[in-house]
Design an enzyme around this catalytic site. Structure first.
Site, PDB file in Angstrom:
ATOM      1  N   LYS A  98     -27.535  27.153  17.665  1.00 15.14           N
ATOM      2  CA  LYS A  98     -27.297  27.685  19.038  1.00 15.14           C
ATOM      3  C   LYS A  98     -26.836  29.425  18.826  1.00 15.14           C
ATOM      4  O   LYS A  98     -25.917  29.051  18.420  1.00 15.14           O
ATOM      5  CB  LYS A  98     -25.677  26.340  19.674  1.00 15.14           C
ATOM      6  CG  LYS A  98     -26.044  27.177  21.172  1.00 15.14           C
ATOM      7  CD  LYS A  98     -24.697  26.573  21.656  1.00 15.14           C
ATOM      8  CE  LYS A  98     -24.939  27.091  23.232  1.00 15.14           C
ATOM      9  NZ  LYS A  98     -23.781  25.730  24.079  1.00 15.14           N
ATOM     10  N   ALA A 108     -27.565  31.389  26.084  1.00 19.11           N
ATOM     11  CA  ALA A 108     -28.025  30.881  24.646  1.00 19.11           C
ATOM     12  C   ALA A 108     -29.489  30.175  24.625  1.00 19.11           C
ATOM     13  O   ALA A 108     -29.891  29.859  25.653  1.00 19.11           O
ATOM     14  CB  ALA A 108     -26.556  30.081  23.616  1.00 19.11           C
ATOM     15  N   GLN A 109     -29.731  30.313  23.398  1.00 18.70           N
ATOM     16  CA  GLN A 109     -31.054  29.606  23.376  1.00 18.70           C
ATOM     17  C   GLN A 109     -31.087  28.482  21.630  1.00 18.70           C
ATOM     18  O   GLN A 109     -30.216  28.860  20.474  1.00 18.70           O
ATOM     19  CB  GLN A 109     -32.432  29.745  23.402  1.00 18.70           C
ATOM     20  CG  GLN A 109     -32.642  31.121  21.592  1.00 18.70           C
ATOM     21  CD  GLN A 109     -33.817  31.923  21.944  1.00 18.70           C
ATOM     22  OE1 GLN A 109     -33.630  32.135  23.909  1.00 18.70           O
ATOM     23  NE2 GLN A 109     -34.553  31.931  20.909  1.00 18.70           N
ATOM     24  N   VAL A 110     -31.644  27.600  21.462  1.00 21.81           N
ATOM     25  CA  VAL A 110     -31.336  26.731  20.452  1.00 21.81           C
ATOM     26  C   VAL A 110     -32.738  26.027  19.759  1.00 21.81           C
ATOM     27  O   VAL A 110     -33.603  26.458  20.496  1.00 21.81           O
ATOM     28  CB  VAL A 110     -31.546  25.858  20.799  1.00 21.81           C
ATOM     29  CG1 VAL A 110     -31.399  24.335  19.772  1.00 21.81           C
ATOM     30  CG2 VAL A 110     -29.140  25.308  22.047  1.00 21.81           C
ATOM     31  N   ASP A 167     -19.101  20.175  32.005  1.00 24.91           N
ATOM     32  CA  ASP A 167     -20.328  21.045  32.051  1.00 24.91           C
ATOM     33  C   ASP A 167     -20.952  19.240  32.371  1.00 24.91           C
ATOM     34  O   ASP A 167     -22.629  19.796  31.696  1.00 24.91           O
ATOM     35  CB  ASP A 167     -20.611  21.992  31.807  1.00 24.91           C
ATOM     36  CG  ASP A 167     -21.660  22.905  32.214  1.00 24.91           C
ATOM     37  OD1 ASP A 167     -22.215  21.932  33.486  1.00 24.91           O
ATOM     38  OD2 ASP A 167     -22.709  23.069  31.645  1.00 24.91           O
TER      39      ASP A 167
END
Length: 303
Positions: A98, A81-83, A237
């Site tokens: 997101k 994903a990218q934000v 994570d």
């Protein structure tokens, strides 16, 4: 170095596997762990022209009806994903969007199925590998990765952590983003924007807050460990990119795509193991270890 570069060229699935190597110093040699930490850094972004249609399709309306502005340059780009930063039209609040990268879900599913089948094949031709639980590990990673591309689940994980912070009184030392569920879906997640410094950057921490960096780190560890014991799910994570120190000295936990769960049965087995160690009760110790998963449950406990 060659292997890390190969993983990056093979795409999102192998970048995630590289991140697994980077986060598993007990399983892999130090030089691999250190090299694959580079997989935790920014990955190649998808052009905004491909991202905007995804956001609008998930919202079911034009961007302008929800956001007064959206930055076309991504704030961060990860393997799945990218934000992008944005401003809500109704309240002028700063948020982040997101967005699941196009095609990632199919790629992960196909690649991880291949990796899982290969691990079974390797165990078949080399039975000694079965002792390493290679297939079981790959099965767990596959399940975890496929959960990571469902942002509805991530929103649930954030809510569970938020509830834990409030009920256990940790909100004064830690926080997580507020999720705008009305604008979120399986493929996009609209959240409050938290601004701060990475937990590992002591100079940056000192520049934004008067709190001692070591005390902030201790608070982060205490909060995380308490969540392992007391929350429905815990952040699985935890690395520098997912922890921010805010201006008020609190630690912001980000990215709940990967979480862990410890069942009541396992906790009871851990308690039994601790008690049996103190009492030198070896049969109970063996049964507890089997329940936790250290060996098959049909072993000879007396032996």
């Amino acid at each position: 170095v060659v292997l890390r570069k190969l993983f990056e060229r093979l795409g999102s699935t192998y970048v995630k596997l590289g991140q697994f190597i980077a986060s598993s110093p007990s399983l892999f040699p130090d030089e691999y762990v250190l090299e694959f930490q580079k997989c935790l850094d920014k990955t190649e972004a998808v052009p905004y022209s491909a991202i905007q249609p995804i956001i609008e399709a998930e919202l079911g309306r034009p961007l302008g009806e929800v956001f007064s502005s959206v930055d076309p340059v991504p704030l961060a780009s990860a393997s799945v994903a990218q934000v992008h930063t944005a401003t809500l039209k109704s309240s002028n609040k700063q948020v982040v969007i997101k967005v699941l990268k196009p095609g990632v879900e199919d790629i992960l599913s196909t690649d991880m199925s291949f990796v899982y089948l290969m691990s079974k094949y390797l165990e078949f031709i080399q039975p000694e590998l079965a002792r390493l639980s290679l297939t079981a590990i790959m099965g767990d990673i596959r399940t975890s990765m496929l959960e990571e591309v469902d942002f509805n689940k991530e929103a649930d994980h954030i809510q569970q952590f938020s509830t834990f912070l409030d009920t256990r009184g940790f909100r004064g030392v830690a926080t997580c983003p507020y999720v705008y569920r009305q604008f979120s879906s399986k493929r996009i997640l609209v959240m409050e924007r938290l601004v701060g410094a990475p937990l590992v950057d002591y100079a940056a921490i000192r520049s934004i807050t008067s709190k001692d960096p070591e005390a902030v780190l201790v608070s982060a560890l205490n909060t995380w460990f308490a969540s392992v014991m007391g929350a429905d799910t815990f952040h699985a994570d935890v690395h520098a990119g997912n922890l921010l120190v805010l201006g008020d000295g609190r630690v912001g936990f980000l990215d709940f795509g990967i979480v862990g769960r410890i069942s009541p049965v396992t906790w009871k087995a851990v308690e039994a193991l601790v008690t049996s160690l103190a009492l030198a009760d070896y049969e109970t110790m063996a049964r507890a270890l089997a329940t936790i998963g250290a060996c098959d449950v049909d072993v000879d406990y007396s032996k």
